[in-house]
Write an enzyme that holds these catalytic residues in place. Structure first.
Site, mmCIF file in Angstrom:
data_model
loop_
_atom_site.group_PDB
_atom_site.id
_atom_site.type_symbol
_atom_site.label_atom_id
_atom_site.label_comp_id
_atom_site.label_asym_id
_atom_site.label_seq_id
_atom_site.Cartn_x
_atom_site.Cartn_y
_atom_site.Cartn_z
ATOM 1 N N GLY A 118 33.964 42.220 38.106
ATOM 2 C CA GLY A 118 34.427 40.934 37.581
ATOM 3 C C GLY A 118 35.950 40.887 37.555
ATOM 4 C CB SER A 119 38.251 39.107 35.324
ATOM 5 O OG SER A 119 37.546 37.900 35.511
ATOM 6 C CB THR A 120 38.046 44.849 35.328
ATOM 7 O OG1 THR A 120 36.891 45.030 36.150
ATOM 8 C CG2 THR A 120 37.599 44.560 33.899
ATOM 9 C CG PHE A 121 38.226 43.767 42.045
ATOM 10 C CD1 PHE A 121 38.234 45.128 42.376
ATOM 11 C CD2 PHE A 121 38.337 42.848 43.078
ATOM 12 C CE1 PHE A 121 38.352 45.541 43.686
ATOM 13 C CE2 PHE A 121 38.454 43.259 44.395
ATOM 14 C CZ PHE A 121 38.457 44.621 44.698
ATOM 15 C CE LYS A 122 40.006 36.870 38.014
ATOM 16 N NZ LYS A 122 39.718 36.079 36.814
#
Lengths: 638, 387
Positions: A320-324
Site C-alpha cells: 500500500g502507501s508504505t511503498f510510496k
C-alpha cells in the site's frame, strides 16, 4: 606254535606302528589347525570376538540453550522424569503396577500396555511405565520404593520453552525425527531424540545439537549389559544468543494480542539486529516436544488465522502507501521530479478509459513531494509514476530490500514480489500496461512484501546503508559459534540529500499537523518517530459500489475482505536507531490501527534502551562480541 | 575245564595283589589325573569360578571311576578274556532293550535308569566290542585271518550294535563303534585290499545312507560344509567356537577371562565345546599342552601293547587306546570346524559321568594288560600249555 605266534606278533607290531603313525599325522593336523586359528587368523577372530562382546551405545548430548540478548533463557532442557519397570526384578508385574497405580494414577489402559510391552521384551530390558512425572510424584514413588521392586525412576531431558507462545515462531520447536530427516547420523536414530523442526531450532539445529558421546559396554549373548568398559561424554550443543530483547518481545506480543491476525518487527537500523519479531496468533511450542495430540494439531491447522505461520517473514502483503517512499525516491534519484514540483490532485486521474481514484474523494489540491507523503496522496503518484516507469521504481524497491530475501536466519522466508516489464512478459506472457504502473505506484497490484522486508526498507531509508536483518548475536555455524565481526553494511547508492528529503517527509506524516499519522506520533521529546501508513485493499472496488453506496466501510465487510493495515516508522527522528513495521491483517486503516502499535513499540524500545544505559558491557553474555554501538554514543550526547 | 587249572599258588603266572599294585603304570595314572585335573579347572571356570554345578560332581565321579579303574587293572587279564563274550551279549541285550523301550514312546532314549545310576548301553558296548573282537581274533592264526568265512562273525559283531545305536539315533557313537572295530580288524592282519573294498562300498553307500539320516543330522553335515550359510542357526556353534579359539591367540585371555565362553556366546562350553574354552583362556600354548598330554597317553597305550606277550592283551590295548584317540580327535576336530558337529565329548575333560566311566574302565583294562603282559595265553583262551 610259537613261531606262528611270533608271525602274528610281527604282523601286529607292523600294523600297530602304521596305525600309530596315522594317529600321529592326524594329531599333527589338529595342531596345525590350532596354529592356523590361533596364530595366523588370530587378529580376525579377536575382532570378531570384540564385536560379539562390545556394544557401542550413543549418549545423546544436551541440546544447546537459546537466550535473548541479555542472557534470559528462551529454550532450555528440562529434567524429564520417567518411571520404568524391569520384569526380572519384580516378582509379580501386575501386582507391582497395581500398587503403583495407587500412588500415582496410571489407569487400566497403561497397566495393560505395560504388561504387553514387558512380555515382548527380554526380562532385563526396562519398559517405560509413565513419562513426565512431576517432582511430587517422583518423591511419592521414592518413599514407597520398598513396596515397588523392579521400578526405576530415570531422568531424561526434554526441551522446554519458558516463554511458551511468546517466541514460538522465532524459536520454532523440536520433535521426534521423522523418516525423511534421517541422514545416516546414528544420533538421529536414537529413540526419543528430537531435532529442530522450525524456526531457530531448525536453522541452527546442527550447532545446537552437539556431538554424541559413546559408551562401550560389554554384553552377553542375550544382549544383557555386563559392565561399562569405556565412556566418552559428548559435547553439549552451542548456546545461541539471540538479538531479541525479551522485554520488547513480550510487549510486542501483548500489543498484538487483541488483533485477529497481525505481525510486528523491530530492528536496529545500524547493525540489523532484530529486537522483536512477533506474529499473532501464536501457539505453545512445548506442546510439540513430547508429541502433539491430534486434536491440538488439527485445531492449529484449521485455525483461519494460521497460528503456525510466522507472518512477519512468511506473510506477504500489498504494501500500500508504505511503498510510496520507493516511488518518490526513484523519481528524485532519476531527476524526473524535483522536490518542489507540484501536481494537482482532484481526487482521480483518468488514463485511457480507466479512472484511478485517490483515497480522498475530493482530492488534495496541489501537492509537492513532501506533502504527497505526508497526506499520502495517490494522484501525485499516478502522475509521477507514469514519468518514472515501472522498471526504475522496481530498481529502487530492490535497492531498499524489497522483492528479494532479506537473508534472515529463519526457514522459509518469502521474498515478496516487485514487478517489472520483463517479469510480466516472462511470468504471465503479457505486455505491461500503463495502468499497472499507476496501481504499483501506490503499493497495490502485483507488489507484495513481508513485514520484515518493510522494516528493512525503513531501516535502509533511515540509515542510508544496505542493512540486512539477523537474529543471532554471533555467527552460528555447524562447527560452532564465533563472534560476529562488526558488520559494516555498504552505503546505499543513493543521494544523501534525497534520502534526507524522504525522511523529512516521513517526519511530516507523524509530527506535522494533518499528517496521516499525526495521531500516532510519539510526543516524548527526543523519542519522536517518523513513519508512513499504508492501507492496502484486498478486494476490487467496483464503479457501481462507488456510485451507489459509496466505498463500503471496513466495519460492514466480512473480516477477510477488510483492508490490511500497515505502518512503518523509525525513531528517534534525530539520529535514528530503531525501525519498526507492523501489519494487521484485514485490520482497517493503517494509521489508526497499525500506527499506534508502531508508536508503542518504538517508544518501548527507546525506553528500555535508556533504562539499560547503566548496565555495563561485562554483564552481558558473550561480551567479546558486544561492541559499543556508535548510535548509542550519539544518543548519550543527544 | 580250564577253570580247574586256576588254583591259587599253582598258577605259574600268578602275581600277588601287592606286587600288581607296584606294577601298575603309575605314570599313566598320573597323566590321567592331570587330564582330569585340567577338566576340573575348566569346569570351575565354566561355572564362573564355582565348584557348582559341574566341577565338584565331576571330581566325585573321577574318584569313583579311578577306584574302579585300579580294581580292573589288578584283575587278572584272563578273567577279562573269559568275560569278553558275556559282556558283549549283555551290552547287546541292553541295547535291544532301550530300542524297545524307545519304540514304546520315549523318543530318542539312550539310557536305562537303574535307580542309582543311568546306564548307557552304547557306552558299555564300546568296551565290550573291543573285548569281544580281541578275544575272537586272539583265537585265530595268521592264516585264519585270511579266510573270509572267518571274518563274517566279527563283522556281524560290529554291525549289530552299530545298527542299534544308529537307530537311537547316535551318529557319533556309531562311528566310534565302527572305527574301533575296524582298528581290531586292522591289527589282526586283515588284508589291506579288503579294507579298501569295504571303504569303497561304504562311500558308494553314502547317498543311500543319507536318506536314513534324521533332519538334524543332515543339517549338521550341510552346516559343516558351509557354516557361514546359517550364522544364527546351526552354524552358530561352529562359528562361535572358531571365534573363541582364534581370539585366544598364542597365550589366551587368561583363566576365567574368556569372553566368548563367559558371555555365553559359546554353547555347550562345559561339555562338547570345553576344548574351545581352554583354547580361548590358555591360547595355543594351553591347547598344545593338552594335545601333548593326550599324545603321551596314546603313546603309553602303544608301549603297553608292544610289550605285551599275548595277542588278546595287545589287541585290547590298542583297541581301547584307539577308542580314546577317536574321542580326542573327533571332538577337537569338530570344535575347530574340521568335521561336522557330532556329539562326542572330550574324554576326561568334558563334563559327563558316563563317558568318564567308560574311559576310566577302558584305562583299567589297558593297565591290566600292562600288569599281566608276561602271561601267555593259548588261542583257545586257557593257559598256553606249558603245564
Amino acid at each position: 606254535m610259537w613261531h606262528r605266534d611270533s608271525d602274528r606278533f610281527r604282523l601286529f607290531t607292523r600294523r600297530a606302528l602304521m596305525l600309530g603313525a596315522g594317529k600321529g599325522v592326524l594329531l599333527t593336523g589338529l595342531a596345525a589347525r590350532m596354529y592356523y586359528l590361533q596364530v595366523l587368523e588370530s587378529d580376525r577372530y579377536q575382532t570378531l570376538a570384540d564385536e560379539n562382546r562390545i556394544s557401542h551405545r550413543l549418549l545423546p548430548p544436551p541440546r544447546g540453550l537459546v537466550t535473548d540478548r541479555f542472557g534470559a533463557p528462551l529454550a532450555i532442557n528440562r529434567q524429564n522424569y520417567h518411571i520404568m519397570i524391569v520384569r526380572e526384578q519384580t516378582p509379580d508385574v501386575r501386582r507391582t503396577l497395581e500398587i503403583l497405580d495407587q500412588i500415582i494414577e496410571l489407569g487400566p489402559d497403561t497397566i495393560e500396555r505395560v504388561e504387553r510391552d514387558v512380555e515382548r521384551r527380554r526380562s532385563f530390558v526396562p519398559v517405560t511405565v509413565r513419562d513426565n512425572l512431576t517432582w511430587d510424584e517422583v518423591a511419592r514413588v521414592g518413599v514407597n520404593a520398598p513396596d515397588l521392586p523392579g521400578l526405576i525412576i530415570d531422568a531424561g531431558r526434554s526441551r522446554d520453552y519458558p516463554e511458551g507462545p511468546h517466541l514460538a515462531h522465532t524459536l520454532g520447536y523440536v520433535a521426534a525425527v521423522s523418516e525423511k530427516e534421517l541422514t545416516g547420523d546414528p544420533l538421529l536414530e536414537l529413540p526419543g531424540f528430537t531435532i529442530g523442526k522450525s524456526g531457530v531450532e531448525k536453522v541452527y539445529d546442527l550447532a545446537l545439537r552437539g556431538t554424541a558421546g559413546t559408551s562401550q559396554v560389554e554384553v552377553n549373548a542375550l544382549g544383557r549389559v555386563i559392565r561399562e568398559l569405556e565412556r566418552e561424554e559428548g559435547d553439549s550443543g552451542n548456546t545461541v544468543v539471540m538479538t531479541l530483547d525479551l522485554d520488547l518481545q513480550r510487549y510486542a506480543n501483548q500489543r498484538l494480542s487483541d488483533k485477529e491476525s497481525a505481525s510486528a518487527v523491530v530492528m536496529d537500523i545500524h547493525n540489523g539486529e532484530v529486537l522483536a519479531l512477533a506474529s499473532h496468533p501464536t501457539y505453545d511450542p512445548n506442546a510439540f516436544t513430547n508429541g502433539i495430540s491430534h486434536k491440538l494439531w488439527n485445531s492449529l491447522i484449521n485455525n483461519p488465522y494460521a497460528p503456525l505461520s510466522n507472518k512477519a517473514v512468511n506473510g506477504t502483503y500489498a504494501p500500500g502507501s508504505t511503498f510510496k517512499m520507493c516511488v518518490a525516491l526513484a523519481g528524485l534519484e532519476a531527476g524526473i521530479i524535483s522536490p518542489h514540483q507540484k501536481f494537482f490532485c482532484n481526487g482521480h486521474l483518468d488514463l485511457g478509459n480507466a479512472r484511478f481514484h485517490c483515497w480522498k474523494r475530493g482530492g488534495h489540491g496541489w501537492m509537492n513531494m513532501h506533502d504527497s507523503i505526508k497526506h499520502s496522496c495517490d494522484v501525485y503518484y499516478y502522475e509521477i509514476s507514469q514519468k518514472i516507469g515501472i522498471d526504475r521504481i522496481a530498481a529502487m524497491a530492490r535497492k531498499l530490500g524489497l522483492g528479494e530475501d532479506t537473508g534472515i536466519d529463519l526457514p522459509n522466508e518469502r521474498s515478496g514480489l516487485i514487478p517489472t516489464k520483463d517479469w510480466k512478459e516472462i511470468q504471465l506472457g503479457k505486455r505491461w500496461q500503463g495502468g499497472e504502473t499507476l496501481i504499483a505506484s501506490i503499493g497495490q497490484g502485483y507488489v507484495l512484501a513481508t513485514p520484515l522486508q518493510l522494516c528493512t526498507m525503513t531501516a535502509r531509508l533511515a540509515s542510508g546503508k544496505a542493512v540486512r536483518p539477523h537474529l543471532t548475536r554471533d555467527n552460528v555455524t555447524p562447527e560452532g559459534v564465533t563472534s560476529r565481526q562488526a558488520e559494516e553494511f555498504p552505503e546505499l547508492q543513493v543521494n544523501r540529500a534525497n534520502l534526507a528529503r524522504i525522511r523529512d517527509a516521513m517526519n511530516g506524516v507523524t509530527n506535522e499537523l494533518r499528517g496521516t499519522g499525526h495521531r500516532a506520533r510519539i510526543s516524548i521529546k527526543g523519542m519522536e518517530m517518523a513513519g508512513k501508513s499504508g492501507t492496502s485493499q484486498v478486494r476490487r472496488i467496483t464503479m457501481r459500489e462507488r456510485q451507489t453506496t459509496g466505498v463500503l466501510d471496513n466495519d460492514v465487510l466480512p473480516w477477510k475482505y477488510r483492508d490490511h493495515a500497515l505502518f512503518v516508522a523509525f525513531a528517534p527522528v534525530e539520529n535514528p536507531r530503531y525501525a519498526c513495521a507492523v501489519v494487521v491483517e484485514h485490520g482497517g486503516g493503517g494509521s489508526s490501527v497499525a500506527g499506534p502499535i508502531v508508536r508503542d513499540l518504538l517508544q518501548k524500545a527507546q525506553e528500555l534502551q535508556s533504562a539499560r544505559q547503566g548496565i555495563s558491557a561485562a554483564d552481558l553474555p558473550n561480551s567479546a562480541s558486544l561492541r559499543r554501538d556508535p548510535s548509542q554514543t550519539d544518543q548519550d550526547e543527544g | 575245564m580250564a577253570g580247574s587249572r586256576y588254583r591259587i599258588g599253582e598258577d605259574p603266572d600268578y602275581v600277588p595283589i601287592g606286587r600288581r599294585l607296584l606294577l601298575l603304570n603309575w605314570t599313566l595314572v598320573l597323566l590321567i589325573a592331570a587330564l582330569s585335573g585340567i577338566g576340573f579347572a575348566m569346569l570351575y571356570s565354566a561355572a564362573n569360578g564355582s565348584l557348582q554345578p559341574w566341577a565338584e560332581r565331576q571330581m566325585v565321579r573321577f574318584a569313583i571311576g579311578a577306584a574302579l579303574m585300579i580294581i580292573i587293572a589288578v584283575t587278572d587279564i584272563r578273567i577279562w578274556l573269559k568275560l569278553a563274550y558275556f559282556s558283549y551279549f549283555v551290552a547287546l541285550i541292553l541295547l535291544i532293550a532301550v530300542e524297545i523301550k524307545g519304540d514304546i514312546g520315549m523318543g530318542a532314549q539312550r539310557w536305562i535308569n537303574l535307580g542309582f545310576f543311568q546306564l548307557q548301553p552304547s557306552e558299555l558296548m564300546k568296551i565290550s566290542l573291543v573285548l569281544a573282537l580281541a578275544r575272537y581274533f586272539h583265537g585265530l592264526t595268521a592264516e585264519d585271518v585270511g579266510r573270509i568265512t572267518l571274518l563274517i562273525p566279527p563283522l556281524l559283531m560290529i554291525a549289530a550294535p552299530s545298527a542299534l545305536v544308529l537307530r537311537q539315533p547316535d551318529l557319533g557313537t556309531t562311528l566310534l563303534l565302527i572305527a574301533g572295530g575296524g582298528v581290531i580288524f586292522w591289527l589282526a592282519g586283515v588284508r589291506i585290499w579288503k579294507f579298501a573294498l569295504v571303504l569303497g562300498s561304504a562311500l558308494a553307500a553314502i547317498p543311500i545312507g543319507w536318506q536314513f539320516l534324521r533332519e538334524y543330522q543332515k543339517n549338521r553335515v550341510l552346516t559343516f560344509l558351509n557354516p557361514e550359510n546359517d550364522p544364527l542357526g546351526a552354524g552358530y556353534h561352529i562359528t562361535q567356537s572358531k571365534i573363541a579359539l582364534g581370539s585366544g591367540g598364542l597365550f589366551g585371555k587368561g583363566f576365567m577371562l574368556g569372553s566368548q565362553s563367559h558371555l555365553n556366546f559359546l554353547p555347550e562350553k562345559q561339555t562338547d565345546f570345553i576344548f574351545t574354552m581352554l583354547g580361548e583362556e590358555f591360547g595355543l600354548v594351553g591347547g598344545m599342552a593338552l594335545l601333548g598330554l593326550y599324545a603321551l597317553v596314546i603313546t603309553y597305550g602303544y608301549v603297553i601293547a608292544l610289550r605285551c606277550q599275548n595277542q588278546f592283551g595287545r589287541l585290547v590295548a590298542i583297541g581301547v587306546t584307539s577308542t580314546f584317540f577317536l574321542y580326542v580327535f573327533i571332538n577337537i576336530a569338530m570344535v575347530m570346524g574340521l568335521i561336522p558337529v557330532v556329539g562326542v565329548p572330550l574324554p576326561l575333560v568334558s563334563y559327563g559321568g558316563t563317558v568318564m566311566m567308560t574311559i576310566l574302565v577302558s584305562f583299567g583294562l589297558l593297565m591290566s594288560v600292562s600288569i599281566h603282559r608276561d602271561i601267555r595265553i593259548s588261542r583257545q583262551g586257557n593257559d598256553d600249555g606249558r603245564s
